[in-house]
Scaffold this motif. Structure first.
Motif, PDB file in Angstrom:
ATOM      1  N   MET A   1       0.842  -1.205   0.000  1.00 22.09           N
ATOM      2  CA  MET A   1       0.000   0.000   0.000  1.00 22.09           C
ATOM      3  C   MET A   1       0.879   1.258   0.000  1.00 22.09           C
ATOM      4  N   THR A   2       0.554   2.212  -0.891  1.00 19.97           N
ATOM      5  CA  THR A   2       1.354   3.436  -0.938  1.00 19.97           C
ATOM      6  C   THR A   2       0.920   4.380   0.189  1.00 19.97           C
ATOM      7  N   LYS A   4      -0.033   7.380  -0.171  1.00 20.88           N
ATOM      8  CA  LYS A   4      -1.249   8.066  -0.621  1.00 20.88           C
ATOM      9  C   LYS A   4      -2.485   7.193  -0.373  1.00 20.88           C
ATOM     10  N   ASN A   5      -2.392   5.896  -0.700  1.00 20.15           N
ATOM     11  CA  ASN A   5      -3.523   4.983  -0.465  1.00 20.15           C
ATOM     12  C   ASN A   5      -3.883   4.924   1.014  1.00 20.15           C
ATOM     13  N   LEU A   6      -2.841   4.896   1.841  1.00 24.95           N
ATOM     14  CA  LEU A   6      -3.038   4.834   3.283  1.00 24.95           C
ATOM     15  C   LEU A   6      -3.789   6.078   3.764  1.00 24.95           C
ATOM     16  N   ASP A   8      -5.686   8.070   1.954  1.00 20.81           N
ATOM     17  CA  ASP A   8      -7.060   8.031   1.416  1.00 20.81           C
ATOM     18  C   ASP A   8      -7.950   7.161   2.282  1.00 20.81           C
ATOM     19  N   GLU A   9      -7.392   6.038   2.725  1.00 17.59           N
ATOM     20  CA  GLU A   9      -8.161   5.101   3.543  1.00 17.59           C
ATOM     21  C   GLU A   9      -8.567   5.741   4.870  1.00 17.59           C
ATOM     22  N   LYS A  11      -8.664   9.084   5.449  1.00 22.15           N
ATOM     23  CA  LYS A  11      -9.380  10.337   5.275  1.00 22.15           C
ATOM     24  C   LYS A  11     -10.845  10.158   4.887  1.00 22.15           C
ATOM     25  N   LYS A  12     -11.103   9.320   3.890  1.00 25.73           N
ATOM     26  CA  LYS A  12     -12.452   9.303   3.316  1.00 25.73           C
ATOM     27  C   LYS A  12     -13.533   8.747   4.239  1.00 25.73           C
ATOM     28  N   GLU A  44      -3.595  16.770  -4.352  1.00 21.02           N
ATOM     29  CA  GLU A  44      -4.389  15.548  -4.573  1.00 21.02           C
ATOM     30  C   GLU A  44      -5.267  15.231  -3.365  1.00 21.02           C
ATOM     31  N   LEU A  45      -4.729  15.494  -2.175  1.00 23.04           N
ATOM     32  CA  LEU A  45      -5.465  15.191  -0.942  1.00 23.04           C
ATOM     33  C   LEU A  45      -6.374  16.338  -0.512  1.00 23.04           C
TER      34      LEU A  45
END
Ligand SMILES: Nc1nc2c(ncn2[C@@H]2O[C@H](COP(=O)(O)OP(=O)(O)OP(=O)(O)O)[C@@H](O)[C@H]2O)c(=O)[nH]1
Length: 104
Positions: A1-2, A4-6, A8-9, A11-12, A44-45
């Motif tokens: 997992m990158t 950024k993916n972490l 996103d997980e 945050k969303k 992006e975030l």
């Protein structure tokens, strides 16, 4: 997992407030992430981006925490407005139901 993916997980689904901070700005000679890369990720975030040094104090660390607090307040305000709007909708629906019953 990158990374950024972490983020996103986190945050969303949980609606977490955060800002992106690159620490150790005083160690420029061993930098591995450029300012531009940090700015791009923050875009992006959709969050604020700061570079600072906890060691030398450069980059205004106080402002980092102020911005985080401001962001939490902004988010709460938006959530409050959303909640108020939806409760207004419920009241409107209840009044409409009552009026419909009275008129029938
Ligand atoms: N030069 C420099 N050293 C720092 C800075 N911030 C933290 N350190 C040093 O980095 C080491 C780790 O600091 P911690 O506060 O334990 O941070 P951590 O997140 O647990 O560990 P790291 O992954 O190394 O950042 C310590 O020796 C700190 O003194 C900084 O802005 N500049």
């Amino acid at each position: 997992m990158t990374f950024k993916n972490l983020l996103d997980e986190v945050k969303k689904p949980k609606n977490v407030t955060f800002i992106l901070v690159g620490n150790k700005a005083d160690l420029g000679h061993s930098r591995q992430v450029s300012t531009e890369e940090g700015e791009k990720l923050a875009t992006e975030l959709a969050c604020a981006f700061y570079e600072c040094s906890a060691c030398t104090g450069e980059g205004n660390i106080t402002e980092v925490f102020y911005e985080l607090c401001r962001e939490i307040r902004r988010r709460k305000m938006i959530q409050g407005k959303t909640r108020r709007r939806s409760s207004t909708t419920h009241v409107k629906q209840a009044i409409n139901k009552m009026l419909t019953k009275i008129s029938s």
